[in-house]
Design a protein around this motif. Structure first.
Motif, PDB file in Angstrom:
ATOM      1  N   ARG A  79       0.843  -1.187   0.000  1.00 11.07           N
ATOM      2  CA  ARG A  79       0.000   0.000   0.000  1.00 11.07           C
ATOM      3  C   ARG A  79       0.881   1.240   0.000  1.00 11.07           C
ATOM      4  O   ARG A  79       1.898   1.302   0.686  1.00 11.07           O
ATOM      5  CB  ARG A  79      -0.904   0.017   1.231  1.00 11.07           C
ATOM      6  N   PHE A  80       0.485   2.234  -0.781  1.00 16.00           N
ATOM      7  CA  PHE A  80       1.198   3.505  -0.787  1.00 16.00           C
ATOM      8  C   PHE A  80       0.206   4.621  -1.064  1.00 16.00           C
ATOM      9  O   PHE A  80      -0.918   4.384  -1.499  1.00 16.00           O
ATOM     10  CB  PHE A  80       2.321   3.503  -1.835  1.00 16.00           C
ATOM     11  N   ARG A  81       0.631   5.849  -0.829  1.00 15.20           N
ATOM     12  CA  ARG A  81      -0.225   7.008  -1.043  1.00 15.20           C
ATOM     13  C   ARG A  81       0.456   7.994  -1.981  1.00 15.20           C
ATOM     14  O   ARG A  81       1.680   8.122  -1.984  1.00 15.20           O
ATOM     15  CB  ARG A  81      -0.559   7.700   0.284  1.00 15.20           C
ATOM     16  N   GLY A  82      -0.358   8.659  -2.786  1.00 17.07           N
ATOM     17  CA  GLY A  82       0.168   9.675  -3.690  1.00 17.07           C
ATOM     18  C   GLY A  82       0.015   9.279  -5.142  1.00 17.07           C
ATOM     19  O   GLY A  82      -0.393   8.160  -5.471  1.00 17.07           O
ATOM     20  N   GLY A  83       0.380  10.207  -6.016  1.00 22.11           N
ATOM     21  CA  GLY A  83       0.164  10.010  -7.437  1.00 22.11           C
ATOM     22  C   GLY A  83       1.282   9.326  -8.178  1.00 22.11           C
ATOM     23  O   GLY A  83       1.190   9.131  -9.400  1.00 22.11           O
ATOM     24  N   ALA A  84       2.358   8.927  -7.477  1.00 19.43           N
ATOM     25  CA  ALA A  84       3.482   8.276  -8.152  1.00 19.43           C
ATOM     26  C   ALA A  84       4.176   7.311  -7.200  1.00 19.43           C
ATOM     27  O   ALA A  84       4.169   7.497  -5.981  1.00 19.43           O
ATOM     28  CB  ALA A  84       4.478   9.313  -8.669  1.00 19.43           C
ATOM     29  N   VAL A  85       4.782   6.271  -7.777  1.00 18.27           N
ATOM     30  CA  VAL A  85       5.540   5.301  -6.997  1.00 18.27           C
ATOM     31  C   VAL A  85       6.662   4.755  -7.872  1.00 18.27           C
ATOM     32  O   VAL A  85       6.501   4.620  -9.090  1.00 18.27           O
ATOM     33  CB  VAL A  85       4.635   4.151  -6.500  1.00 18.27           C
ATOM     34  N   THR A  86       7.808   4.473  -7.254  1.00 17.59           N
ATOM     35  CA  THR A  86       8.931   3.856  -7.958  1.00 17.59           C
ATOM     36  C   THR A  86       9.231   2.507  -7.328  1.00 17.59           C
ATOM     37  O   THR A  86       9.424   2.413  -6.110  1.00 17.59           O
ATOM     38  CB  THR A  86      10.187   4.739  -7.903  1.00 17.59           C
ATOM     39  N   LEU A  87       9.238   1.479  -8.151  1.00 17.38           N
ATOM     40  CA  LEU A  87       9.583   0.121  -7.725  1.00 17.38           C
ATOM     41  C   LEU A  87      11.050  -0.130  -8.063  1.00 17.38           C
ATOM     42  O   LEU A  87      11.456   0.018  -9.216  1.00 17.38           O
ATOM     43  CB  LEU A  87       8.691  -0.896  -8.440  1.00 17.38           C
ATOM     44  N   PHE A  88      11.836  -0.508  -7.057  1.00 19.72           N
ATOM     45  CA  PHE A  88      13.246  -0.831  -7.257  1.00 19.72           C
ATOM     46  C   PHE A  88      13.395  -2.353  -7.307  1.00 19.72           C
ATOM     47  O   PHE A  88      12.991  -3.058  -6.375  1.00 19.72           O
ATOM     48  CB  PHE A  88      14.101  -0.276  -6.116  1.00 19.72           C
ATOM     49  N   THR A  89      13.975  -2.844  -8.385  1.00 24.34           N
ATOM     50  CA  THR A  89      14.242  -4.269  -8.522  1.00 24.34           C
ATOM     51  C   THR A  89      15.732  -4.464  -8.798  1.00 24.34           C
ATOM     52  O   THR A  89      16.514  -3.516  -8.727  1.00 24.34           O
ATOM     53  CB  THR A  89      13.411  -4.884  -9.662  1.00 24.34           C
ATOM     54  N   VAL A  90      16.124  -5.687  -9.102  1.00 24.73           N
ATOM     55  CA  VAL A  90      17.501  -5.964  -9.503  1.00 24.73           C
ATOM     56  C   VAL A  90      17.476  -6.778 -10.791  1.00 24.73           C
ATOM     57  O   VAL A  90      16.481  -7.436 -11.113  1.00 24.73           O
ATOM     58  CB  VAL A  90      18.288  -6.731  -8.414  1.00 24.73           C
ATOM     59  N   LYS A  91      18.561  -6.742 -11.508  1.00 23.52           N
ATOM     60  CA  LYS A  91      18.753  -7.581 -12.681  1.00 23.52           C
ATOM     61  C   LYS A  91      19.897  -8.553 -12.422  1.00 23.52           C
ATOM     62  O   LYS A  91      20.784  -8.282 -11.608  1.00 23.52           O
ATOM     63  CB  LYS A  91      19.056  -6.732 -13.918  1.00 23.52           C
ATOM     64  N   TYR A 113      16.269 -10.157 -16.364  1.00 20.74           N
ATOM     65  CA  TYR A 113      17.500 -10.823 -16.785  1.00 20.74           C
ATOM     66  C   TYR A 113      18.573  -9.828 -17.228  1.00 20.74           C
ATOM     67  O   TYR A 113      18.301  -8.839 -17.916  1.00 20.74           O
ATOM     68  CB  TYR A 113      17.240 -11.785 -17.939  1.00 20.74           C
ATOM     69  N   SER A 114      19.808 -10.106 -16.829  1.00 22.97           N
ATOM     70  CA  SER A 114      21.002  -9.484 -17.398  1.00 22.97           C
ATOM     71  C   SER A 114      22.165 -10.430 -17.136  1.00 22.97           C
ATOM     72  O   SER A 114      22.079 -11.312 -16.266  1.00 22.97           O
ATOM     73  CB  SER A 114      21.279  -8.104 -16.796  1.00 22.97           C
ATOM     74  N   ARG A 115      23.236 -10.263 -17.849  1.00 22.44           N
ATOM     75  CA  ARG A 115      24.374 -11.176 -17.718  1.00 22.44           C
ATOM     76  C   ARG A 115      25.056 -11.028 -16.365  1.00 22.44           C
ATOM     77  O   ARG A 115      25.640 -11.979 -15.851  1.00 22.44           O
ATOM     78  CB  ARG A 115      25.371 -10.928 -18.844  1.00 22.44           C
ATOM     79  N   ARG A 116      24.988  -9.835 -15.773  1.00 22.57           N
ATOM     80  CA  ARG A 116      25.614  -9.589 -14.483  1.00 22.57           C
ATOM     81  C   ARG A 116      24.593  -9.029 -13.498  1.00 22.57           C
ATOM     82  O   ARG A 116      23.613  -8.409 -13.894  1.00 22.57           O
ATOM     83  CB  ARG A 116      26.777  -8.608 -14.627  1.00 22.57           C
ATOM     84  N   PHE A 117      24.857  -9.249 -12.215  1.00 21.32           N
ATOM     85  CA  PHE A 117      23.973  -8.724 -11.176  1.00 21.32           C
ATOM     86  C   PHE A 117      24.029  -7.204 -11.185  1.00 21.32           C
ATOM     87  O   PHE A 117      25.103  -6.606 -11.148  1.00 21.32           O
ATOM     88  CB  PHE A 117      24.395  -9.254  -9.805  1.00 21.32           C
ATOM     89  N   ARG A 118      22.854  -6.576 -11.230  1.00 22.58           N
ATOM     90  CA  ARG A 118      22.792  -5.118 -11.267  1.00 22.58           C
ATOM     91  C   ARG A 118      21.638  -4.636 -10.396  1.00 22.58           C
ATOM     92  O   ARG A 118      20.473  -4.863 -10.718  1.00 22.58           O
ATOM     93  CB  ARG A 118      22.603  -4.635 -12.708  1.00 22.58           C
ATOM     94  N   PRO A 119      21.932  -3.968  -9.269  1.00 23.22           N
ATOM     95  CA  PRO A 119      20.874  -3.458  -8.393  1.00 23.22           C
ATOM     96  C   PRO A 119      20.382  -2.087  -8.855  1.00 23.22           C
ATOM     97  O   PRO A 119      20.812  -1.568  -9.888  1.00 23.22           O
ATOM     98  CB  PRO A 119      21.585  -3.360  -7.040  1.00 23.22           C
ATOM     99  N   ASP A 120      19.480  -1.513  -8.081  1.00 21.27           N
ATOM    100  CA  ASP A 120      18.984  -0.153  -8.308  1.00 21.27           C
ATOM    101  C   ASP A 120      18.346   0.004  -9.688  1.00 21.27           C
ATOM    102  O   ASP A 120      18.558   0.997 -10.385  1.00 21.27           O
ATOM    103  CB  ASP A 120      20.120   0.855  -8.126  1.00 21.27           C
ATOM    104  N   VAL A 121      17.550  -0.990 -10.086  1.00 20.78           N
ATOM    105  CA  VAL A 121      16.794  -0.901 -11.338  1.00 20.78           C
ATOM    106  C   VAL A 121      15.433  -0.296 -11.003  1.00 20.78           C
ATOM    107  O   VAL A 121      14.685  -0.839 -10.184  1.00 20.78           O
ATOM    108  CB  VAL A 121      16.624  -2.289 -11.982  1.00 20.78           C
ATOM    109  N   ARG A 122      15.099   0.816 -11.643  1.00 23.33           N
ATOM    110  CA  ARG A 122      13.929   1.596 -11.251  1.00 23.33           C
ATOM    111  C   ARG A 122      12.801   1.496 -12.275  1.00 23.33           C
ATOM    112  O   ARG A 122      13.027   1.582 -13.480  1.00 23.33           O
ATOM    113  CB  ARG A 122      14.322   3.063 -11.054  1.00 23.33           C
ATOM    114  N   HIS A 123      11.584   1.348 -11.750  1.00 19.71           N
ATOM    115  CA  HIS A 123      10.375   1.336 -12.570  1.00 19.71           C
ATOM    116  C   HIS A 123       9.415   2.354 -11.949  1.00 19.71           C
ATOM    117  O   HIS A 123       8.871   2.110 -10.869  1.00 19.71           O
ATOM    118  CB  HIS A 123       9.736  -0.053 -12.594  1.00 19.71           C
ATOM    119  N   ARG A 124       9.223   3.474 -12.629  1.00 14.18           N
ATOM    120  CA  ARG A 124       8.408   4.556 -12.077  1.00 14.18           C
ATOM    121  C   ARG A 124       7.024   4.570 -12.723  1.00 14.18           C
ATOM    122  O   ARG A 124       6.890   4.451 -13.948  1.00 14.18           O
ATOM    123  CB  ARG A 124       9.091   5.905 -12.293  1.00 14.18           C
TER     124      ARG A 124
END
Length: 305
Positions: A79-91, A113-124
């Motif tokens: 649950r979140f409030r407001g008109g925008a949200v960013t989901l952080f995932t990893v690859k 998927y990616s060939r190497r581990f990569r954090p801080d992947v953002r979906h706004r």
């Protein structure tokens, strides 16, 4: 652990869903948990049970950890409030695909998927309107041909101008498998190490009905903060088995936990843990039969990159 006795009944059944044991014969079994004259009530899935996804630890992740699952139809909602949200995932090479919904509407399909581990992947996601909203992530159980796994990760969320590291979810579900032999036509399953199922109940005894089979793994059972034992759900053929968790408890509120270990018998083809239903005994307790649970906290938060 000694496997409880089981007795075959009915016809072979076919299950459908994210379970490698689907399509083999079904058997059922049972064990008593109540004293003479006690009432027994059934706690069917999913009512009364809360779940958690596995907690993976990695220094490069936001806050040093993230939540993950990989089976289709598992889900986690925030649950979140407001008109925008960013989901952080990893690859990474073990990551798969997921569906993202907001307020029940599909908004994105994420491929981790990616060939190497990569954090801080953002979906706004923006222009959502004010007020409260619900963000839901559901693994699809799919991956690219080059990927080594189907994991779906939630690293963090941002809304209202604040970063939320490992926020508390509103709802979590393990994957659901349809099976006419199950108590309510389906059971739940997870093979993510550290994933948990927790039941809060009032009674003097408790049993757990699970699915044993050739692709099953091990789980720890905890009661009221103490570890009772480790159970191995491996069996050469698939069958439903009732496992006695406790009997002779003092009447009152208790908390039982099942923790997926991610380990298995050498002959097993997988590490999955399943829950069909809980059965609670209500009646006079025989204190001599009360299990002696070893005190301590479950160590379920391991590194699973």
């Amino acid at each position: 652990m000694d496997e409880p006795a089981s007795t075959p009944v009915g016809k072979p059944s076919t299950c459908t869903g994210p379970d490698p044991d689907c399509g083999v014969s079904d058997l059922r079994g049972g064990q008593g948990i109540g004293s003479t004259g006690s009432k027994v009530r059934r706690e069917d899935e999913p009512g009364g049970t809360s779940y958690s996804w596995s907690l993976g630890r990695r220094r490069s992740a936001i806050g040093g950890s993230y939540r993950w699952e990989r089976r289709a139809s598992a889900s986690i909602s925030y649950r979140f409030r407001g008109g925008a949200v960013t989901l952080f995932t990893v690859k990474g090479p073990r990551m798969g695909k997921a569906r993202v919904e907001i307020d029940g509407r599909w908004v994105a399909r994420v491929d981790g998927y990616s060939r190497r581990f990569r954090p801080d992947v953002r979906h706004r996601f923006s222009a959502l309107g004010g007020g409260g909203h619900t963000l839901t992530i559901t693994p699809l159980g799919k991956k690219r041909p080059t990927a080594k796994g189907r994991r779906v990760v939630v690293d963090a969320l941002r809304w209202g101008g604040k970063l939320h590291r490992d926020p508390g979810p509103e709802a979590v579900a393990w994957a659901s498998v349809s099976d006419p032999a199950a108590s309510e036509g389906n059971y739940v399953v997870s093979d993510a190490p550290g994933a948990e199922a927790t039941l809060s109940f009032s009674g003097t005894g408790l049993s757990l009905r699970a699915v044993f089979g050739p692709a099953r793994g091990r789980a720890q059972i905890w009661l009221d903060g103490g570890r009772l034992r480790t159970v191995d759900l491996y069996a050469p053929t698939r069958r439903f088995v009732s496992i006695r968790v406790a009997s002779g408890l003092k009447h009152g509120r208790h908390v039982a936990r099942v923790i997926v270990l991610g380990t298995r018998h050498r002959a097993s083809q997988g590490v999955a843990v399943t829950i069909d239903r809980w059965v609670v005994a209500e009646g006079s307790a025989n204190h001599k039969d009360r299990p002696q649970a070893r005190p301590g906290k479950p160590r379920n938060e391991k590194k699973h990159a």
